[in-house]
Design an enzyme around this catalytic site. Sequence first.
Site, PDB file in Angstrom:
ATOM      1  N   ARG A 230       0.814  -1.310   0.025  1.00 43.03           N
ATOM      2  CA  ARG A 230       0.073   0.053  -0.192  1.00 43.03           C
ATOM      3  C   ARG A 230       1.032   1.255  -0.119  1.00 43.03           C
ATOM      4  O   ARG A 230       1.803   1.335   0.759  1.00 43.03           O
ATOM      5  CB  ARG A 230      -0.941   0.056   1.250  1.00 43.03           C
ATOM      6  CG  ARG A 230      -2.056  -0.788   1.138  1.00 43.03           C
ATOM      7  CD  ARG A 230      -3.223  -0.610   0.109  1.00 43.03           C
ATOM      8  NE  ARG A 230      -4.295  -1.434   0.178  1.00 43.03           N
ATOM      9  CZ  ARG A 230      -4.392  -2.744  -0.803  1.00 43.03           C
ATOM     10  NH1 ARG A 230      -3.393  -2.967  -1.623  1.00 43.03           N
ATOM     11  NH2 ARG A 230      -5.357  -3.378  -0.725  1.00 43.03           N
ATOM     12  N   GLU A 259      -2.305   7.473  -5.195  1.00 44.55           N
ATOM     13  CA  GLU A 259      -2.540   6.739  -6.506  1.00 44.55           C
ATOM     14  C   GLU A 259      -4.158   7.019  -6.649  1.00 44.55           C
ATOM     15  O   GLU A 259      -4.374   6.866  -7.838  1.00 44.55           O
ATOM     16  CB  GLU A 259      -2.157   5.261  -6.345  1.00 44.55           C
ATOM     17  CG  GLU A 259      -3.088   4.599  -5.283  1.00 44.55           C
ATOM     18  CD  GLU A 259      -2.847   3.102  -5.369  1.00 44.55           C
ATOM     19  OE1 GLU A 259      -1.578   2.867  -5.260  1.00 44.55           O
ATOM     20  OE2 GLU A 259      -3.967   2.129  -5.346  1.00 44.55           O
ATOM     21  N   HIS A 291      -0.786  -0.324  -9.664  1.00 41.38           N
ATOM     22  CA  HIS A 291      -1.492  -1.153  -8.909  1.00 41.38           C
ATOM     23  C   HIS A 291      -2.152  -2.494  -9.811  1.00 41.38           C
ATOM     24  O   HIS A 291      -3.082  -2.895  -9.760  1.00 41.38           O
ATOM     25  CB  HIS A 291      -2.691  -0.647  -8.071  1.00 41.38           C
ATOM     26  CG  HIS A 291      -3.170  -1.061  -6.841  1.00 41.38           C
ATOM     27  ND1 HIS A 291      -3.298  -0.351  -5.714  1.00 41.38           N
ATOM     28  CD2 HIS A 291      -3.201  -2.378  -6.248  1.00 41.38           C
ATOM     29  CE1 HIS A 291      -3.586  -1.155  -4.691  1.00 41.38           C
ATOM     30  NE2 HIS A 291      -3.407  -2.394  -5.077  1.00 41.38           N
TER      31      HIS A 291
HETATM   32  P1  NAI Z   1      -1.653 -11.312   5.076  1.00 44.49           P
HETATM   33  O1  NAI Z   1      -2.782 -10.980   6.366  1.00 44.49           O
HETATM   34  O2  NAI Z   1      -1.640 -13.178   4.933  1.00 44.49           O
HETATM   35  O3  NAI Z   1      -0.144 -11.037   5.713  1.00 44.49           O
HETATM   36  C1  NAI Z   1       0.094  -9.916   6.166  1.00 44.49           C
HETATM   37  C2  NAI Z   1       1.274  -9.973   7.125  1.00 44.49           C
HETATM   38  O4  NAI Z   1       1.668  -8.553   7.581  1.00 44.49           O
HETATM   39  C3  NAI Z   1       0.873 -10.642   8.538  1.00 44.49           C
HETATM   40  O5  NAI Z   1       1.806 -11.753   8.783  1.00 44.49           O
HETATM   41  C4  NAI Z   1       1.034  -9.460   9.607  1.00 44.49           C
HETATM   42  O6  NAI Z   1       1.226 -10.399  10.916  1.00 44.49           O
HETATM   43  C5  NAI Z   1       2.060  -8.772   8.974  1.00 44.49           C
HETATM   44  N1  NAI Z   1       2.223  -7.226   9.557  1.00 44.49           N
HETATM   45  C6  NAI Z   1       1.148  -6.636  10.120  1.00 44.49           C
HETATM   46  N2  NAI Z   1       1.723  -5.548  10.476  1.00 44.49           N
HETATM   47  C7  NAI Z   1       2.929  -5.417  10.234  1.00 44.49           C
HETATM   48  C8  NAI Z   1       3.990  -4.539  10.410  1.00 44.49           C
HETATM   49  N3  NAI Z   1       3.855  -3.363  10.864  1.00 44.49           N
HETATM   50  N4  NAI Z   1       5.369  -4.859   9.871  1.00 44.49           N
HETATM   51  C9  NAI Z   1       5.752  -6.023   9.598  1.00 44.49           C
HETATM   52  N5  NAI Z   1       4.490  -6.990   9.256  1.00 44.49           N
HETATM   53  C10 NAI Z   1       3.370  -6.732   9.630  1.00 44.49           C
HETATM   54  O7  NAI Z   1      -1.835 -10.392   3.949  1.00 44.49           O
HETATM   55  P2  NAI Z   1      -1.325 -10.693   2.417  1.00 44.49           P
HETATM   56  O8  NAI Z   1      -2.304 -11.603   1.714  1.00 44.49           O
HETATM   57  O9  NAI Z   1       0.039 -11.236   2.338  1.00 44.49           O
HETATM   58  O10 NAI Z   1      -1.534  -9.172   1.863  1.00 44.49           O
HETATM   59  C11 NAI Z   1      -0.554  -8.351   2.259  1.00 44.49           C
HETATM   60  C12 NAI Z   1      -0.965  -6.778   1.470  1.00 44.49           C
HETATM   61  O11 NAI Z   1      -0.590  -7.045   0.215  1.00 44.49           O
HETATM   62  C13 NAI Z   1      -2.347  -6.761   1.739  1.00 44.49           C
HETATM   63  O12 NAI Z   1      -2.850  -6.012   3.159  1.00 44.49           O
HETATM   64  C14 NAI Z   1      -2.415  -5.561   0.537  1.00 44.49           C
HETATM   65  O13 NAI Z   1      -2.212  -4.329   1.216  1.00 44.49           O
HETATM   66  C15 NAI Z   1      -1.236  -5.874  -0.209  1.00 44.49           C
HETATM   67  N6  NAI Z   1      -1.987  -6.438  -1.729  1.00 44.49           N
HETATM   68  C16 NAI Z   1      -1.428  -5.670  -2.854  1.00 44.49           C
HETATM   69  C17 NAI Z   1      -2.004  -6.166  -4.100  1.00 44.49           C
HETATM   70  C18 NAI Z   1      -1.611  -5.457  -5.316  1.00 44.49           C
HETATM   71  O14 NAI Z   1      -2.133  -5.681  -6.186  1.00 44.49           O
HETATM   72  N7  NAI Z   1      -0.785  -4.609  -5.333  1.00 44.49           N
HETATM   73  C19 NAI Z   1      -2.931  -7.275  -4.006  1.00 44.49           C
HETATM   74  C20 NAI Z   1      -3.148  -7.754  -2.776  1.00 44.49           C
HETATM   75  C21 NAI Z   1      -2.478  -7.365  -1.488  1.00 44.49           C
END
Ligand code: NAI
Length: 326
Positions: A230, A259, A291
């Site tokens: 993000r 964005e 994105h």
């Molecule tokens: P997830 O929920 O499986 O994993 C997120 C991880 O980040 C968790 O292990 C959590 O403990 C950790 N986390 C939380 N706060 C943190 C911090 N301050 N520092 C380090 N780690 C922290 O989520 P997933 O599916 O892996 O997605 C991650 C992110 O990717 C989403 O929240 C979204 O913002 C982004 N995303 C981007 C996309 C794109 O097209 N560019 C598409 C899908 C997701």
Amino acid sequence: MKTVAFFDTKSYDKESFLKLQDENINIRFFENKLNADTVSMAACCDAVCAFVNDSIDKKVIDELERFGVGLVAMRCAGYNNVDIKYARGRVKIARVPAYSPYAIAEHAMGMILMLNRKLHRAYIRTRDHNFSLEGLTGFDLNGKKVGIIGTGKIGMAFAKVCEGFGMDIIGYDPYPSKDFIGKYVDLDELLSNSDIISLHCPLTKENRYIINTDTISKIKKGAFIINTSRGHLIDTEALINGLKSGNIGAAGLDVYEEETALFFEDYSDEIIHDDTLSTLISMPNVIVTSHQAFLTKEALNGIAKTTMQNLKDYFDGEKLENEVII
Ligand code: NAI
């Protein structure tokens, strides 16, 4: 028959959702983003479906409640653009927690390869019959250290991609997982040791601008920063200063803090009034994609499948498995 207003839809959204059309659900596709100015388009609908740059704030939630819209089905994983606390008791929020973590992980690696081996520059050069290699020197990824911030589904998929390249993997996550194939370290150690830093955590109040002037000063000189998570995780002005000073070697940005006004739209005939983005785009060691990381057939089909299931569960009064509750 239930009616659902789909906001911010593009041809690829329609294609994947129309394949799964349900006879009891009438979809009304709108190109507009959902925000306070457009929420009236959801009047007479039973639910809305929204995306990453829609704004589901207090005003929008009040209006949805007034219209009797009971569900906002987010067709994405992140929900930082939803006022979740305010929504509680007013409108339910569902999301797609996982579709294809590989899509995002592979895009992150794509940006690393492009920046490191300067493929974007080589592509332009050879099209102009310039076959010089000057300035195109990269480095082997094999043996280099990659620091993964956020080791959830996408971070772990990305770690496996990096493993395939022979990279040394370290990670930072306040909630470590035993399934992570790398070594956990604290944030400062990750910043100062990584040759490549990749962001894979959700945006929260606590980690907004996790990459800022202070953290950039701790980064190993010349390290790459990749952000497919993000935009607001990075203070863009601080990033630009880091790139100008050479502290940051390159940046791959699939997301950008401002964005919302630009991404997903074609402004190729217009002058962009965003000097910060223009500065970034002008740098030879910066790649900006709009994105796009999620955009694979598998991910689109997964998003459509789970979103339709979320809508059906809600309309059928079933347990809403993917409801966002805090
Ligand atoms: P997830 O929920 O499986 O994993 C997120 C991880 O980040 C968790 O292990 C959590 O403990 C950790 N986390 C939380 N706060 C943190 C911090 N301050 N520092 C380090 N780690 C922290 O989520 P997933 O599916 O892996 O997605 C991650 C992110 O990717 C989403 O929240 C979204 O913002 C982004 N995303 C981007 C996309 C794109 O097209 N560019 C598409 C899908 C997701």
